[in-house]
Scaffold this motif. Structure first.
Motif, PDB file in Angstrom:
ATOM      1  N   TRP A  31       0.834  -1.208   0.000  1.00 42.66           N
ATOM      2  CA  TRP A  31       0.000   0.000   0.000  1.00 42.66           C
ATOM      3  C   TRP A  31       0.867   1.256   0.000  1.00 42.66           C
ATOM      4  CZ3 TRP A  31      -0.514   4.209   3.215  1.00 42.66           C
ATOM      5  CH2 TRP A  31      -1.637   5.015   3.006  1.00 42.66           C
ATOM      6  N   THR A  81      -4.793   5.144  -4.763  1.00 44.49           N
ATOM      7  CA  THR A  81      -5.073   4.080  -3.799  1.00 44.49           C
ATOM      8  C   THR A  81      -6.153   4.519  -2.827  1.00 44.49           C
ATOM      9  OG1 THR A  81      -3.298   4.892  -2.365  1.00 44.49           O
ATOM     10  CG2 THR A  81      -2.744   3.113  -3.881  1.00 44.49           C
ATOM     11  N   THR A 115     -11.735  -3.058  -0.146  1.00 45.34           N
ATOM     12  CA  THR A 115     -10.314  -2.954  -0.508  1.00 45.34           C
ATOM     13  C   THR A 115      -9.450  -3.399   0.668  1.00 45.34           C
ATOM     14  OG1 THR A 115     -10.329  -0.615   0.154  1.00 45.34           O
ATOM     15  CG2 THR A 115     -10.653  -1.105  -2.192  1.00 45.34           C
ATOM     16  N   LEU A 119      -4.635  -7.031   2.462  1.00 46.91           N
ATOM     17  CA  LEU A 119      -4.164  -8.214   1.741  1.00 46.91           C
ATOM     18  C   LEU A 119      -5.387  -8.866   1.104  1.00 46.91           C
ATOM     19  CD1 LEU A 119      -1.658  -9.750   4.338  1.00 46.91           C
ATOM     20  CD2 LEU A 119      -1.085  -8.550   2.221  1.00 46.91           C
ATOM     21  N   ASP A 120      -5.438  -8.825  -0.209  1.00 46.98           N
ATOM     22  CA  ASP A 120      -6.612  -9.290  -0.935  1.00 46.98           C
ATOM     23  C   ASP A 120      -6.555 -10.802  -1.135  1.00 46.98           C
ATOM     24  OD1 ASP A 120      -8.841  -9.610  -2.440  1.00 46.98           O
ATOM     25  OD2 ASP A 120      -8.146  -8.432  -4.153  1.00 46.98           O
ATOM     26  N   GLU A 140      -2.624  -5.566  -9.316  1.00 48.19           N
ATOM     27  CA  GLU A 140      -2.533  -6.521  -8.209  1.00 48.19           C
ATOM     28  C   GLU A 140      -1.101  -6.771  -7.775  1.00 48.19           C
ATOM     29  OE1 GLU A 140      -4.365  -9.632 -10.524  1.00 48.19           O
ATOM     30  OE2 GLU A 140      -6.145  -9.571  -9.263  1.00 48.19           O
ATOM     31  N   SER A 157       1.295  -5.028  -6.221  1.00 45.61           N
ATOM     32  CA  SER A 157       1.702  -4.687  -4.854  1.00 45.61           C
ATOM     33  C   SER A 157       1.082  -5.639  -3.845  1.00 45.61           C
ATOM     34  CB  SER A 157       1.311  -3.238  -4.528  1.00 45.61           C
ATOM     35  OG  SER A 157      -0.085  -3.057  -4.624  1.00 45.61           O
ATOM     36  N   GLN A 158      -0.199  -6.024  -4.071  1.00 43.45           N
ATOM     37  CA  GLN A 158      -0.843  -6.993  -3.191  1.00 43.45           C
ATOM     38  C   GLN A 158      -0.142  -8.337  -3.247  1.00 43.45           C
ATOM     39  OE1 GLN A 158      -3.605  -7.120  -1.227  1.00 43.45           O
ATOM     40  NE2 GLN A 158      -4.545  -5.113  -1.478  1.00 43.45           N
ATOM     41  N   SER A 213       3.253  -8.333  -1.366  1.00 45.67           N
ATOM     42  CA  SER A 213       3.046  -8.324   0.081  1.00 45.67           C
ATOM     43  C   SER A 213       2.591  -9.689   0.578  1.00 45.67           C
ATOM     44  CB  SER A 213       2.026  -7.252   0.469  1.00 45.67           C
ATOM     45  OG  SER A 213       2.485  -5.960   0.152  1.00 45.67           O
TER      46      SER A 213
END
Length: 468
Positions: free
Chosen positions: A61, A187, A245, A248-249, A381, A383-384, A387
C-alpha cells in the motif's frame, strides 16, 4: 534487460537477508557486552522477525501511495538507522528496539524491491531478473554466520551493524541514479482494521514459533502467541471477505497459477528455514566443529545458488516451469535427506558437494516459483501479490525453524538423553519428507503455465511492455 536494476535491488536485499542471521554467531559477545545471557538476547532475533511480519502487509500500500522507488530508498534509510542504533545500544531493551527498527526497514525493502522489478521488467526477462533477486535470499542466511563470526573474532561485534552504513548509502545513491521512476498510483485509504488483524496474525505466529524454537521465554508463551495469531488470522479472513479494498486481498488465490506457486513455495520453505538452523548445530554439537568452521562448510551452498543465475532462463524456456519445479523439489528434498546420513567420518568434500547441489536445486526452485507467482498477475494486483508472498515466506521460514526444533526436542524427550547426532538425522529426514510435499500442487498445474514468462513452447512474448 537493464541488469543494473536487479543488481541494485539484490545488493539491498542481501544486506537485509544477511543481517537477519549475522548476529547468531555474535550472540555471546553481544550478550556479554549488554550484561545478559545469550538465550535472553535471542529476543533480538525474534523482534526482527516480528517487525517483518507486522509491516510487510502495509508495504505494498505504501509503495502504491507514495511511489515504489521512494519507499525503497526510505526502507534502506530506516534499516541503516536501526543498524547504527544496534551498534550504540547499551542495554537489552535498547538493542531489541533497534533490531525492531531494522526489521521495519527490512519489511519494506523486500516486497517493494520485488514490486520495482515487476513494474520495470519485461515479461521475457522476468526469469533472469528473478534469478538475480533470488540469490540474496539464499546466500544471505548462509553467509551471515561465518561473516558474523569473522567480524566478531577479529574486529568487534559493533561492526556487524556499522558495515551496513556504507552499503546502505551506496544503495540509496545507486537507486536514486539508476532505478527508474515508479510513480504513485491512486489508492484507497489504508485498511486499518485489516492492518491490525494481519499484523497480529503474522506477528503472533512468527513470535510464537520463534519462542518455541528459541526458548527465551516459557514455551507456554509461544503456544499462546501462536494460538492468538491463528485466531487473528481467521478474523482477518472474515474481515477481508467483507471489506471492498482489504490490505491483503485474498481474491489473489482465485488465480490458479498464483495459488499453486505460493502454496508449493510455502511448503518447500519449511526445509529452507530448517536447514540453516539444523546444519550448523549438527556440525558443532555432533561433529565438534567451531561456529566459524561450520559456517565455512555451509557457505558452499551459496556457490550453488549463484550458478543458477547463468542457467535459469534457458532451462525454463526449454522445458517450462512445471517440469523444472517438480524436478527441483524432488532433488531438493533428496539433498536434504542426504544430510541425515552425515557422520563425523563423512569426508568434508562429500558434505560440501551435497550442500553445493542443495543450493543449486533450491535456487532453481525459488527462481522459478518467484517468477511463476507473478506470471499472470496484473499491474493493479502487483503490490498486493508481493506483500502476500512476503508474509507467507516469513511465516513458512519461521515454521521451518519451529518444526526442526520441535523434532529435536521431542526426540531427546522420548529417548531421555542429551541432544545427539541421531536426533539431527531424524530432523533432516522429517523435513525432507515435508519439503517433498511441494511437488503435489504442481501435479494439477498445466504444462504451459507461465509460458508467457518462461518462453516455453514458443509462446509469443511482448517485446517492450513491463510486467502487467
Amino acid at each position: 534487460m537493464n541488469r543494473i536494476v536487479p543488481l541494485i535491488l539484490a545488493v539491498a536485499l542481501f544486506m537485509e537477508q544477511m543481517d537477519s542471521t549475522v548476529i547468531s554467531t555474535a550472540l555471546p559477545a553481544i550478550a556479554a557486552a549488554l550484561g545478559v545471557g545469550p538465550i535472553t538476547l535471542k529476543l533480538a532475533l525474534t523482534s526482527y522477525m516480528v517487525a517483518l511480519a507486522i509491516f510487510i502487509p502495509a508495504s505494498g500500500w505504501m509503495a502504491d501511495r507514495f511511489g515504489a522507488k521512494v519507499i525503497f530508498r526510505v526502507a534502506i534509510l530506516v534499516f541503516m538507522a536501526g543498524s547504527v542504533l544496534c551498534a550504540l545500544s547499551g542495554s537489552l531493551v535498547a538493542f531489541v528496539a533497534a533490531r525492531f527498527l531494522q526489521g521495519m526497514g527490512g519489511a519494506m525493502m523486500t516486497p517493494v524491491g520485488r514490486l520495482v522489478l515487476l513494474r520495470t521488467t519485461e515479461r521475457r526477462e522476468l526469469v533472469s531478473a528473478m534469478a538475480l533477486l533470488t540469490i540474496p535470499g539464499l546466500i544471505g542466511p548462509l553467509s551471515g554466520p561465518p561473516i558474523g563470526g569473522f567480524i566478531t573474532t577479529y574486529f568487534s561485534w559493533h561492526w556487524i551493524f556499522l558495515i551496513n552504513v556504507p552499503i546502505g548509502l551506496a544503495g540509496i545513491w545507486l537507486a536514486t541514479i539508476h532505478l527508474p521512476e515508479v510513480p504513485p498510483v491512486e489508492t484507497p485509504p489504508i485498511d486499518w482494521r485489516g492492518f491490525a488483524l494481519s499484523a497480529l496474525a503474522a506477528s503472533g505466529v512468527v513470535f510464537g514459533l520463534s519462542v518455541m524454537s528459541l526458548p527465551a521465554l516459557p514455551p507456554a508463551a509461544g503456544i499462546g502467541a501462536t494460538a492468538l495469531g491463528l485466531a487473528a488470522g481467521l478474523l482477518y479472513v472474515r474481515h477481508a471477505r467483507r471489506h471492498p479494498t482489504p490490505l491483503l486481498d485474498l481474491g489473489l488465490f482465485r488465480n490458479a497459477t498464483f495459488r499453486i506457486a505460493v502454496t508449493a513455495g510455502t511448503i518447500f520453505r519449511i526445509a529452507a528455514g530448517a536447514t540453516p538452523f539444523l546444519m550448523p548445530l549438527m556440525l558443532q554439537l555432533g561433529f565438534g566443529l567451531t561456529p566459524f568452521q561450520s559456517g565455512l562448510i555451509t557457505f558452499v551452498g551459496a556457490i550453488g545458488a549463484i550458478t543458477t543465475k547463468f542457467l535459469a532462463r534457458r532451462v525454463f524456456a526449454a522445458v517450462g516451469f512445471r517440469t523444472v519445479l517438480i524436478a527441483a523439489a524432488i532433488t531438493g528434498a533428496a539433498t536434504t535427506a542426504a544430510n541425515a546420513f552425515f557422520t563425523p567420518g563423512t569426508p568434508y568434500a562429500l558434505i560440501m558437494g551435497l550442500l553445493l547441489a542443495a543450493g543449486f536445486c533450491r535456487s532453481f526452485f525459488f527462481t522459478g516459483i518467484n517468477a511463476l507467482s507473478y506470471a499472470e498477475i496484473g499491474d493493479a494486483e502487483a503490490s498486493q501479490a508481493t506483500s502476500m508472498s512476503s508474509v507467507l515466506q516469513q511465516v513458512s521460514l519461521a515454521l521451518g525453524v519451529a518444526v526442526a526444533a520441535a523434532i529435536l526436542e521431542g526426540s531427546t524427550a522420548l529417548k531421555g538423553h542429551a541432544l545427539g547426532l541421531a536426533d539431527f538425522h531424524l530432523a533432516f529426514a522429517v523435513v525432507a519428507g515435508l519439503s517433498l510435499l511441494a511437488v503435489l500442487p504442481f501435479l494439477r498445474m498445466p504444462r504451459d503455465a507461465g509460458a508467457n514468462v518462461s518462453g516455453h513452447g514458443g509462446r509469443p512474448e511482448p517485446d517492450s511492455i513491463a510486467v502487467k
